[in-house]
Design a protein around this motif. Structure first.
Motif, PDB file in Angstrom:
ATOM      1  N   GLY A   8       0.795  -1.217   0.000  1.00 56.35           N
ATOM      2  CA  GLY A   8       0.000   0.000   0.000  1.00 56.35           C
ATOM      3  C   GLY A   8       0.826   1.264   0.000  1.00 56.35           C
ATOM      4  N   GLU A   9       2.054   1.181   0.520  1.00 57.00           N
ATOM      5  CA  GLU A   9       2.909   2.363   0.572  1.00 57.00           C
ATOM      6  C   GLU A   9       3.813   2.481  -0.653  1.00 57.00           C
ATOM      7  OE1 GLU A   9       2.687   0.245   3.445  1.00 57.00           O
ATOM      8  OE2 GLU A   9       1.032   1.590   3.933  1.00 57.00           O
ATOM      9  N   THR A  10       3.778   1.474  -1.524  1.00 55.02           N
ATOM     10  CA  THR A  10       4.664   1.491  -2.688  1.00 55.02           C
ATOM     11  C   THR A  10       4.129   2.448  -3.745  1.00 55.02           C
ATOM     12  OG1 THR A  10       5.213  -0.830  -2.304  1.00 55.02           O
ATOM     13  CG2 THR A  10       5.759   0.076  -4.468  1.00 55.02           C
ATOM     14  N   PRO A  11       4.895   3.491  -4.096  1.00 50.24           N
ATOM     15  CA  PRO A  11       4.412   4.418  -5.126  1.00 50.24           C
ATOM     16  C   PRO A  11       4.518   3.786  -6.511  1.00 50.24           C
ATOM     17  CG  PRO A  11       6.635   5.020  -4.455  1.00 50.24           C
ATOM     18  CD  PRO A  11       6.207   3.885  -3.556  1.00 50.24           C
ATOM     19  N   LEU A  20      -1.077   8.416 -16.050  1.00 49.33           N
ATOM     20  CA  LEU A  20      -2.269   8.810 -15.304  1.00 49.33           C
ATOM     21  C   LEU A  20      -3.046   9.881 -16.063  1.00 49.33           C
ATOM     22  CD1 LEU A  20      -0.820   9.113 -11.691  1.00 49.33           C
ATOM     23  CD2 LEU A  20      -2.479   7.406 -12.472  1.00 49.33           C
ATOM     24  N   THR A  21      -4.358   9.822 -15.994  1.00 48.14           N
ATOM     25  CA  THR A  21      -5.190  10.849 -16.614  1.00 48.14           C
ATOM     26  C   THR A  21      -5.179  12.109 -15.751  1.00 48.14           C
ATOM     27  OG1 THR A  21      -7.191  10.159 -15.442  1.00 48.14           O
ATOM     28  CG2 THR A  21      -6.726   9.089 -17.581  1.00 48.14           C
ATOM     29  N   PRO A  22      -5.540  13.263 -16.316  1.00 53.84           N
ATOM     30  CA  PRO A  22      -5.651  14.473 -15.493  1.00 53.84           C
ATOM     31  C   PRO A  22      -6.608  14.298 -14.311  1.00 53.84           C
ATOM     32  CG  PRO A  22      -5.650  15.054 -17.823  1.00 53.84           C
ATOM     33  CD  PRO A  22      -5.715  13.553 -17.752  1.00 53.84           C
ATOM     34  N   LEU A  23      -7.714  13.567 -14.533  1.00 52.72           N
ATOM     35  CA  LEU A  23      -8.658  13.322 -13.438  1.00 52.72           C
ATOM     36  C   LEU A  23      -7.997  12.543 -12.308  1.00 52.72           C
ATOM     37  CD1 LEU A  23     -11.503  13.309 -12.204  1.00 52.72           C
ATOM     38  CD2 LEU A  23     -11.981  11.238 -13.545  1.00 52.72           C
ATOM     39  N   ALA A  24      -7.248  11.506 -12.658  1.00 53.64           N
ATOM     40  CA  ALA A  24      -6.573  10.706 -11.631  1.00 53.64           C
ATOM     41  C   ALA A  24      -5.549  11.545 -10.873  1.00 53.64           C
ATOM     42  CB  ALA A  24      -5.891   9.504 -12.276  1.00 53.64           C
ATOM     43  N   ARG A  25      -4.872  12.426 -11.576  1.00 53.05           N
ATOM     44  CA  ARG A  25      -3.886  13.288 -10.903  1.00 53.05           C
ATOM     45  C   ARG A  25      -4.570  14.242  -9.920  1.00 53.05           C
ATOM     46  NH1 ARG A  25       1.130  13.052 -13.236  1.00 53.05           N
ATOM     47  NH2 ARG A  25       1.221  12.029 -15.274  1.00 53.05           N
ATOM     48  N   ARG A  26      -5.737  14.764 -10.316  1.00 53.64           N
ATOM     49  CA  ARG A  26      -6.449  15.673  -9.406  1.00 53.64           C
ATOM     50  C   ARG A  26      -6.901  14.942  -8.147  1.00 53.64           C
ATOM     51  NH1 ARG A  26      -8.851  17.573 -14.203  1.00 53.64           N
ATOM     52  NH2 ARG A  26     -10.813  16.486 -13.763  1.00 53.64           N
ATOM     53  N   ILE A  27      -7.306  13.687  -8.309  1.00 55.44           N
ATOM     54  CA  ILE A  27      -7.817  12.924  -7.168  1.00 55.44           C
ATOM     55  C   ILE A  27      -6.697  12.380  -6.287  1.00 55.44           C
ATOM     56  CG2 ILE A  27      -9.117  10.861  -6.497  1.00 55.44           C
ATOM     57  CD1 ILE A  27     -10.779  11.252  -9.055  1.00 55.44           C
ATOM     58  N   PHE A  28      -5.667  11.791  -6.929  1.00 57.83           N
ATOM     59  CA  PHE A  28      -4.649  11.051  -6.174  1.00 57.83           C
ATOM     60  C   PHE A  28      -3.293  11.748  -6.101  1.00 57.83           C
ATOM     61  CE2 PHE A  28      -7.515   7.787  -7.986  1.00 57.83           C
ATOM     62  CZ  PHE A  28      -7.960   7.213  -6.801  1.00 57.83           C
ATOM     63  N   GLY A  29      -3.111  12.835  -6.850  1.00 60.70           N
ATOM     64  CA  GLY A  29      -1.803  13.465  -6.900  1.00 60.70           C
ATOM     65  C   GLY A  29      -0.935  12.827  -7.970  1.00 60.70           C
ATOM     66  N   ASP A  30       0.285  13.327  -8.103  1.00 55.28           N
ATOM     67  CA  ASP A  30       1.172  12.850  -9.166  1.00 55.28           C
ATOM     68  C   ASP A  30       1.837  11.512  -8.842  1.00 55.28           C
ATOM     69  OD1 ASP A  30       0.635  15.031 -10.746  1.00 55.28           O
ATOM     70  OD2 ASP A  30       2.318  16.203  -9.975  1.00 55.28           O
ATOM     71  N   PRO A  32       0.539   8.611  -6.671  1.00 59.70           N
ATOM     72  CA  PRO A  32      -0.292   7.773  -5.787  1.00 59.70           C
ATOM     73  C   PRO A  32       0.374   6.434  -5.534  1.00 59.70           C
ATOM     74  CG  PRO A  32      -1.148   7.738  -8.019  1.00 59.70           C
ATOM     75  CD  PRO A  32      -0.046   8.750  -8.005  1.00 59.70           C
ATOM     76  N   ASN A  33      -0.033   5.768  -4.468  1.00 62.08           N
ATOM     77  CA  ASN A  33       0.530   4.432  -4.242  1.00 62.08           C
ATOM     78  C   ASN A  33      -0.315   3.385  -4.953  1.00 62.08           C
ATOM     79  OD1 ASN A  33      -1.605   3.512  -2.393  1.00 62.08           O
ATOM     80  ND2 ASN A  33      -0.682   4.925  -0.899  1.00 62.08           N
ATOM     81  N   LYS A  34       0.245   2.217  -5.076  1.00 61.14           N
ATOM     82  CA  LYS A  34      -0.392   1.152  -5.858  1.00 61.14           C
ATOM     83  C   LYS A  34      -1.731   0.723  -5.268  1.00 61.14           C
ATOM     84  CE  LYS A  34       3.973  -0.762  -7.640  1.00 61.14           C
ATOM     85  NZ  LYS A  34       3.719  -0.535  -9.069  1.00 61.14           N
ATOM     86  N   ALA A  35      -1.821   0.654  -3.958  1.00 65.17           N
ATOM     87  CA  ALA A  35      -3.049   0.200  -3.323  1.00 65.17           C
ATOM     88  C   ALA A  35      -4.199   1.159  -3.582  1.00 65.17           C
ATOM     89  CB  ALA A  35      -2.843   0.017  -1.823  1.00 65.17           C
ATOM     90  N   GLU A  36      -3.921   2.459  -3.571  1.00 63.77           N
ATOM     91  CA  GLU A  36      -4.970   3.444  -3.845  1.00 63.77           C
ATOM     92  C   GLU A  36      -5.567   3.224  -5.229  1.00 63.77           C
ATOM     93  OE1 GLU A  36      -3.856   7.574  -1.559  1.00 63.77           O
ATOM     94  OE2 GLU A  36      -2.625   7.005  -3.287  1.00 63.77           O
ATOM     95  N   LEU A  37      -4.696   3.015  -6.202  1.00 66.07           N
ATOM     96  CA  LEU A  37      -5.166   2.830  -7.569  1.00 66.07           C
ATOM     97  C   LEU A  37      -5.873   1.492  -7.740  1.00 66.07           C
ATOM     98  CD1 LEU A  37      -2.144   4.350  -9.486  1.00 66.07           C
ATOM     99  CD2 LEU A  37      -4.442   5.300  -9.296  1.00 66.07           C
ATOM    100  N   PHE A  38      -5.365   0.455  -7.080  1.00 58.45           N
ATOM    101  CA  PHE A  38      -6.021  -0.847  -7.156  1.00 58.45           C
ATOM    102  C   PHE A  38      -7.435  -0.763  -6.597  1.00 58.45           C
ATOM    103  CE2 PHE A  38      -7.319  -4.817  -5.167  1.00 58.45           C
ATOM    104  CZ  PHE A  38      -7.252  -5.682  -6.247  1.00 58.45           C
ATOM    105  N   GLU A  39      -7.595  -0.097  -5.469  1.00 58.50           N
ATOM    106  CA  GLU A  39      -8.917   0.030  -4.862  1.00 58.50           C
ATOM    107  C   GLU A  39      -9.855   0.826  -5.761  1.00 58.50           C
ATOM    108  OE1 GLU A  39      -8.165   1.724  -1.052  1.00 58.50           O
ATOM    109  OE2 GLU A  39      -7.270  -0.110  -0.234  1.00 58.50           O
ATOM    110  N   ALA A  40      -9.333   1.872  -6.401  1.00 57.60           N
ATOM    111  CA  ALA A  40     -10.156   2.663  -7.311  1.00 57.60           C
ATOM    112  C   ALA A  40     -10.557   1.831  -8.526  1.00 57.60           C
ATOM    113  CB  ALA A  40      -9.400   3.908  -7.758  1.00 57.60           C
TER     114      ALA A  40
END
Length: 207
Positions: A8-11, A20-30, A32-40
């Motif tokens: 979860g802490e691995t970027p 990453l799309t502009p939307l993903a960058r706005r939500i998660f930053g430039d 994000p860690n792998k777990a955040e994206l997996f959950e999304a």
């Protein structure tokens, strides 16, 4: 999927971040860690799956619509388009698995066409085997940069659902399988294009 300790802490890598799309960058930053994206991704996949299953149940999405390579591209875009710029686009780079990227579009069209023709004319596959044939064929080609597994499993689920007799209890695939045996059977399919052994291996559950 079981995440390893620290996952979860691995970027994500710089290469991944650039996609990453502009939307993903706005939500998660430039970064994000792998777990955040997996959950999304999983949350989006759940929504997409429910919506498409409902369309099949309501008769708004037919088996003929699913047995088309354009539908796979649209499905991949639905699953990943909010997060990744490569969503719905066939890969243009060589990969350690899959076919030459120059041949992906033609192979997808031919694969879907052959499977659709056989289903309509040969009558020797069950609905369960049809879904697995589509899954194995799209896995063989490995058309996208990433997300092939989730997209092709969901496509198989949808095809299986649409092909079942409406008078019976609907079933879905149980994808919790022994990975080593699964890969062996996928490789067998690559050689003989017979989905029956893999279909027999992957169990089903009532919906």
């Amino acid at each position: 999927m079981n995440l390893d300790p620290g996952y979860g802490e691995t970027p994500i890598t710089p290469d991944e971040a650039s996609a990453l799309t502009p939307l993903a960058r706005r939500i998660f930053g430039d970064q994000p860690n792998k777990a955040e994206l997996f959950e999304a991704e999983q949350a989006i996949a759940d929504e997409v799956s429910i919506a498409l299953q409902s369309q099949i149940a309501d008769g708004k999405l037919a088996l003929e619509d699913l047995l088309d390579d354009a539908f796979l591209r649209e499905l991949h875009a639905k699953l990943y388009g909010d997060l990744w710029t490569w969503a719905g686009v066939y890969r243009r780079r060589e990969s350690s698995i899959g076919i030459d990227p120059a041949n992906i579009a033609a192979e997808m069209r031919a694969g879907f066409g052959n499977i659709k023709y056989r289903w309509e004319h040969a009558k020797d596959w069950s609905a369960r085997e049809l879904g697995i044939a589509i899954h194995a064929e799209t896995v063989r080609i490995h058309g996208f940069v990433d997300g092939n597994g989730r997209a092709t499993r969901l496509l198989a689920d949808l095809v299986f659902l649409a092909a079942q007799d409406s008078d019976s209890v609907y079933e879905s695939y149980n994808w919790e399988v022994d990975k080593r045996s699964y890969i062996v059977l996928l490789r067998q399919y690559d050689v003989n294009r017979d989905p029956k052994p893999l279909a027999a291996f992957i169990s089903t559950i009532a919906m």
